[in-house]
Design a protein around this motif. Structure first.
Motif, PDB file in Angstrom:
ATOM      1  N   MET A 102       0.819  -1.184   0.000  1.00 25.19           N
ATOM      2  CA  MET A 102       0.000   0.000   0.000  1.00 25.19           C
ATOM      3  C   MET A 102       0.872   1.261   0.000  1.00 25.19           C
ATOM      4  SD  MET A 102      -3.120   0.643  -0.086  1.00 25.19           S
ATOM      5  CE  MET A 102      -4.393   1.774   0.272  1.00 25.19           C
ATOM      6  N   ARG A 103       2.010   1.185   0.698  1.00 26.41           N
ATOM      7  CA  ARG A 103       2.907   2.343   0.761  1.00 26.41           C
ATOM      8  C   ARG A 103       3.502   2.650  -0.602  1.00 26.41           C
ATOM      9  NH1 ARG A 103       5.255   6.054   3.707  1.00 26.41           N
ATOM     10  NH2 ARG A 103       7.497   6.295   3.767  1.00 26.41           N
ATOM     11  N   TRP A 104       3.821   1.623  -1.366  1.00 25.84           N
ATOM     12  CA  TRP A 104       4.396   1.844  -2.687  1.00 25.84           C
ATOM     13  C   TRP A 104       3.391   2.485  -3.625  1.00 25.84           C
ATOM     14  CZ3 TRP A 104       2.178  -0.522  -6.843  1.00 25.84           C
ATOM     15  CH2 TRP A 104       1.332  -1.603  -6.574  1.00 25.84           C
ATOM     16  N   LYS A 113       1.097   4.731  -2.714  1.00 26.49           N
ATOM     17  CA  LYS A 113       1.097   6.152  -2.382  1.00 26.49           C
ATOM     18  C   LYS A 113       2.324   6.834  -2.984  1.00 26.49           C
ATOM     19  CE  LYS A 113      -1.446   5.862   1.948  1.00 26.49           C
ATOM     20  NZ  LYS A 113      -1.393   6.093   3.401  1.00 26.49           N
ATOM     21  N   LEU A 114       3.462   6.157  -2.909  1.00 32.50           N
ATOM     22  CA  LEU A 114       4.691   6.702  -3.472  1.00 32.50           C
ATOM     23  C   LEU A 114       4.566   6.846  -4.987  1.00 32.50           C
ATOM     24  CD1 LEU A 114       7.526   7.635  -2.740  1.00 32.50           C
ATOM     25  CD2 LEU A 114       8.291   5.287  -3.066  1.00 32.50           C
TER      26      LEU A 114
END
Length: 97
Positions: free
Chosen positions: A1-3, A5-6
């Motif tokens: 999920m963080r990737w 957003k990035l």
């Protein structure tokens, strides 16, 4: 999920960069800015607009930071007053019992 957003942030930055480049390409007219007390030298319209946009963003960030620090200071002062009042109230409750 963080990737994800990035990746979305990267795409947004690329879109803004592309818009800035297109803005610069289409606004090459030379203008001078008259600020009543003094006159700024001639430069391209896109340069002046981007410069004023950046200066406005920086000033807005500085002013908001000042306001936020002021409000946090007031909040901590209010919390200290509440803690003191609660201690005093607890002391009164202990005396009654």
């Amino acid at each position: 999920m963080r990737w994800l957003k990035l990746l979305l942030l990267l795409v947004l930055c690329l879109i803004i960069l592309f818009a800035g480049i297109m803005f610069t390409v289409y606004n090459t007219q030379k203008v001078s800015i008259d600020l009543v007390l003094f006159q700024l030298p001639q430069a391209s319209l896109s340069l002046w607009l981007i410069a004023f946009f950046v200066v406005g963003g920086v000033l807005g960030t500085i002013l908001s930071t000042i306001v936020i620090v002021s409000l946090k200071t007031k909040l901590s002062l209010a919390r200290r007053k509440i803690d003191a009042a609660n201690k005093e109230l607890d002391a009164y409750r202990n005396r009654i019992v």
